[in-house]
Scaffold this active site. Structure first.
Site, PDB file in Angstrom:
ATOM      1  N   TYR A 124       0.981  -1.267  -0.076  1.00  0.00           N
ATOM      2  CA  TYR A 124       0.005   0.194   0.143  1.00  0.00           C
ATOM      3  C   TYR A 124       0.850   1.164  -0.070  1.00  0.00           C
ATOM      4  O   TYR A 124       0.688   2.144  -0.815  1.00  0.00           O
ATOM      5  CB  TYR A 124      -0.949  -0.093   1.249  1.00  0.00           C
ATOM      6  N   TRP A 149      -4.256   7.837   9.780  1.00  0.00           N
ATOM      7  CA  TRP A 149      -5.100   7.334  10.619  1.00  0.00           C
ATOM      8  C   TRP A 149      -6.436   8.136  10.615  1.00  0.00           C
ATOM      9  O   TRP A 149      -7.044   8.440  11.583  1.00  0.00           O
ATOM     10  CB  TRP A 149      -4.430   7.372  12.391  1.00  0.00           C
TER      11      TRP A 149
END
Ligand code: NDP
Length: 299
Positions: A124, A149
């Site tokens: 990723y 996040w």
């Protein structure tokens, strides 16, 4: 101003639908209407509209799945954004794109700056880095925001998962040696809208920026914060505060390796755009209030 928004139903895409609305006419597409595994379809949608700005909130974000689905992750995160960037360069359009703390290896204790050395630990992160590089190489005017996040009131997120587990179990184990800043999709969208307006007036502000909430926490501290908030607000939970155990990453193996230190320095963003990043707790409290509104108003 005409704006094309791609990936309109993701966490950030959903908030962008709101935040971009006052800037002009927004043409928003979901993954069926503009599928990044089919670059020609995406470019055709954009070409039809001839926007001044393309905002790309679409991404392959399944970090663990990407390890065994490399080609698709690369197509969605790098190749199609690269094609969009080349279109934007030809047309003189501004391309807005998002990237990640996972472009870094998370070593050391310092917050990374925009020019810190990249070294992704997983597929990723590697494909997101390739996406950044393809955009820069195209020469198009761009804003790339690296964030971390990400959470939103809409859909699943870490806080929701912790609340569910805390209601079901007596004990929880949460990783304590990965640190970063939980960042709201609403904050990302609002900063994006602000930056687009300013770059239209001051093109020299285009470039790569770190965009995260202020402060820093670990997943374990984040979980404890969420559970304590729930306790104070009368949300039903079973787990006792001392039954949330802090564990090292090594005790929770996943297909993709993750950086331990995800801190990103936002000085460049704050100085360039005259912004002050709010503390991560402020946005998380708002999100918790939003997702528990029905419970709170009944109590
Ligand atoms: P989400 O996973 O919430 O949303 C991703 C969006 O991309 C969804 O709308 C999804 O559509 C769309 N998408 C996936 N595959 C395709 C495809 N083949 N074609 C078109 N669209 C597709 O992501 P976020 O909103 O959280 O992420 C926004 C940006 O922030 C991304 O660039 C991401 O890499 C970055 N980021 C996110 C972090 C996080 O913690 N989530 C951390 C750091 C950076 P559908 O729902 O229909 O599949």
């Amino acid at each position: 101003m005409k704006i094309v928004l791609l990936g309109k139903n993701g966490q950030v895409g959903w908030e962008l639908q709101r935040a971009l609305a006052p800037l002009g006419r927004v043409f928003a597409f979901d993954s069926a209407q503009a599928d990044f595994t089919q670059p020609d379809q995406v470019i055709e949608q954009v070409r039809r509209i001839q926007p001044d700005v393309v905002v790309n909130a679409a991404a392959y974000t399944a970090v663990d799945k990407a390890e065994s689905d490399v080609e698709r992750a690369r197509q969605v995160n790098a190749s199609t954004p690269g094609a969009l960037a080349r279109w934007a360069a030809e047309q003189g359009a501004l391309l807005v794109h998002y990237s990640t703390d996972y472009v870094f290896d998370g070593s050391g204790a310092e917050a990374r700056r925009e020019d810190s050395a990249t070294a992704p630990l997983n597929v990723y992160g590697q494909t997101k880095l390739e996406g950044e590089q393809a955009i820069v190489a195209s020469g198009c005017r761009h804003l790339i925001f690296r964030t971390s996040w990400v959470y939103a009131a809409k859909g699943g997120n870490f806080a929701r998962t912790m609340l569910r587990l805390a209601a079901e179990r007596d004990q929880l184990k949460v990783i304590a040696d990965q640190i970063g800043a939980p960042t709201g999709a609403d904050l990302i969208a609002d900063v994006t809208a602000h930056a687009i307006r300013q770059v239209q007036r001051q093109p020299e502000l285009a470039g790569l920026y770190h965009l995260v909430a202020a402060g820093c926490t670990s997943w374990w501290q984040y979980a404890c914060f969420v559970i304590e908030w729930a306790r104070q607000h009368g949300v039903a939970i079973r787990v006792e505060p001392d039954a949330v155990a802090a564990i090292p990453t090594s005790e929770y193996p996943t297909p993709a390796r993750r950086p331990l230190n995800s801190q990103l320095c936002t000085d460049k963003l704050q100085t360039a755009f005259g912004l002050v990043m709010p503390d991560w707790k402020q946005g998380v409290e708002r999100m918790l209030t939003e997702i528990h509104q029905p419970t709170l108003s009944r109590s």
